[in-house]
Design a protein around this motif. Sequence first.
Motif: not given
Length: 988
Positions: A585-592, A616-617, A624-627, A632-637
Amino acid sequence: MNTIKRQIRSLLPPLAAVVAATLMSVWLYRIEGGRSLPALWLSNGICLAVLMHRGRRGAVALVTGACCTICCTNMAMGLSFGESLVGALGNALEMGIALSALSRKDRATYLETPYGTKRFIIWALLVAPLVSTLAIMPWLVLTGHSRYWEIGSLRFVSHALGTALAVPLTMEVLRWHREPALSRRRTRRCAQALLGLIGASVLAFCQPTLPILFIVFPPLVLLALTGNRRWVIGGIIAVAAVGAVATSAGYGPIHHQAPFPAWSAMLLQLCVLSCMSVVLPLTASLEQRRRLGRTLRGSEARYRMLAEHSHDIVLLLGADGYCKYVSPAIQDMLGYPAGKMVESSLESLIEESSQAVARELWMQLLQGVPPATALLRMRHADGSFRNVEVTGGLIDEEPDRVVLTLRDVTARVAAEDALRQERLMTDVTLQVIGDAVFTLDRDGRLEFANPAGRALLARSIAPNEATLEQQLPLWREGERLTQAHPASTALQTGMPEGPFLCALELKDETRHAIECSATPIRSDAGAVKGAVLVLRDVSAVLELSERMAHLAHFDALTGLPNRSLLLERLDIALARAKQTAHHLAVLFIDLDRFKQINDTLGHGPGDELLQQVADRLLSVVKSADTVARLGGDEFVVLLPELSGKTDAAIAATRALEILSKPIRVGRRELQLSASIGVSMFPDDGDDADVLIRHADIAMYAAKRHGRNDYHFYAAAMEASAQKEFDLENALRFAIMRSELFLEFQPRVDTGTRKIISSEALMRWRRPDGEVCLPDEFIPIAEASGLILSMGNWVLKEACRACKAWQHGSLQGVSVSVNISQVQFSRDNFLSFIMESLRETGLPPHLLELELTESMLMEPSESIQQRIAGLSALGVKLSIDDFGTGFSSLAYLRRFAIDTLKIDRSFVMHMTEDPEDASVIHAIIALAISLGKRVVAEGVETMQQASQLAALGCHEMQGHWLGRPGNVAQLAELAKHGTHSVSARTARH
């Protein structure tokens, strides 16, 4: 044999001449009655002249042949054998003495110099005849000649005169082939002079008076002046021939003056010798002058050709400094015609800075100092200056004339300056460069070190060693470089060595990482005579390289992996997932609303906030996971090992929960939320870029559905995203192609039902003719940033249209324009409004700007300044969609708002819903109490209009009152006024 034949052939002509001369002498002897020896004896002179001309080559053969010829000729003419033999031997003795004295080895002494003439007179005319005569005197005495003194004296005189006459004539005849041919004109004049000379000779030798003989001299001198030696010898022979014939015939002053015949021959010889003594030196002098003239003219022509074809300027100057001659090269070098420079001075062409040098050079030249050289700057005809090297000297024959040569050395001086500059730059570079540079001789001994090199030598572990490789030892892979030292290798092989990394050992320090290289120095012949060693400290570079390598894969702010490392890990995880058949799974996180936080608090707190988000992430994922942070405010897990969507949903939920907890940044405590998009392998793609893009699309779907949530990717999302992308791209082209246009919807006074204002509404006519309303493209424009340029265009077009309709039925009707948040937040917003009004000429009171409540909620000083500036300018302000946002009485009291526009959502059901009617009544009452006007939007029925009028609403706007249209439709509606409204009411 061939050599003997050639010598015999070469001796035949002189022997023939000897025979002829002997026969003539014997013939004259017979005419005189044979009472004495011949008074004319030319044979010895002919032989002597031939031998002087030939040198000693064939002398014995010629003398022997001549003596035999003379002996035989004498016997044939009736002389006794004894007389003939004694005469031949005496002649041989005479010729031998003269020849031995007048010739050396194979070179003869000619009559060309005074010294040679003096030797000829002494040996050929005096000594040789006298010795030979004395030698035969005993024979004359023994044979009983009673007049032996007379015979001996006659022999001496005749032989001396004959030699004096025959030698010059014969030598001149032998040199005839050397004489150049005369021109036709000179030949004709010489022939005329020769005829005149023959005539004068006939006249002189046929009359009895002796002085008249001198009349032959003028034509003879004229012949010498006109012709050359060949013609002069011919003239002398002609005079001799005429005189001999006349005297032999018994005519002329010589015959009458001589007491006996022998004297006649001697006097004739003296006369011919007199002629020869006059004209031969004159001819020689004239020939020499002619030769010198030809040589001088040829030399002058050669020097002139050299001067005219030389690239250097050649000048001939007088003592006054003015040019007498200027070579054509001045045209190419300085741009001046050579003819115009004659009789002019060069002083005006010399730059002022070179005047002193030029004057010093001129004084040296005039004082006769050896040729000097000076460098001057001279002005070109185009105004530029040339560097000229001047060399000169005095002419020896003309001490008042100076010759100068000027050579253009501008290119050379520029090259020398460039070389000096390059050398200076090299020296400066070597002084300031951080690399240590060493120059070594053929044996590896140090010759030069720059400051960086001397600094290293000061820290050498062995400063007293002979070679540099011992003073500054190098290590590579744990071994000390000795034979493999780069300097030694370069000196031995003659090839460059390096660069390569190694370690330098210094005193009291750890080894330094350096980059070393060596290059051989070669002589002009190509032999290696030394080497240059360069040591560069790369320890800081290596450290920086490691840091750059880290930065290339990790985010500098948060320390998280960046996109590059994320893609690498994602590719590895995909390969493993394909092998093990498990989910990923790929989680694309963007702060509101992070941009609002960043703009409000500043970048410093914003960066601190991002760092805490990263921490926090990391706290809610597995090892084994990667953050990763994309920017900008874009993160991927990256979750590399999952059993299904449930695990991904749990991870997304944990991320939302941890991010929703309050975060303290400085003195502030912030409440965050985030939107998360999730894409799964293998359901949503099997490529790293595809999974990230699909997770991004799902994240935007979460934002559209209220934020603070997560969404899994679905195929329909991509279609929606593609549609939005196509719409944005088409909108960009629409701006370029001017596909946007304005329509205007009237605002009517509730009491008079007259149009008092209109709202500018933007429309988009697409290439297929379809007209798009703002609700379809304004959100895209706001998200893409196009809203700024579109809003500015709407403002100017609305002002321009309002200004234009002030001269018709719409006079006094104002225009209102909706302003976006992006426009209003710009620092130059107020200046843009002023520029638009000035450019279109619209009075400020006819412009109304519609703002939203959210623009005024932030108590910013800049917002207050903009509102105050607009009010001071005279521009009206209204609150659009009042009652739907964060309504507050505070900003109504704080800001100079002129109008409140009630949102259509309240007007739509006001006739059926008493609560909506109550809200409208409250808004109107509030506006009236604050002194503001009220506009009701969305009026669609007559009942709504009547009820709004009853509630005290000032203005109304809606389709029942007038649909949006162009300016012409708006003017038509204003022209008909209430009648149009009544007609419309009847239709409804």
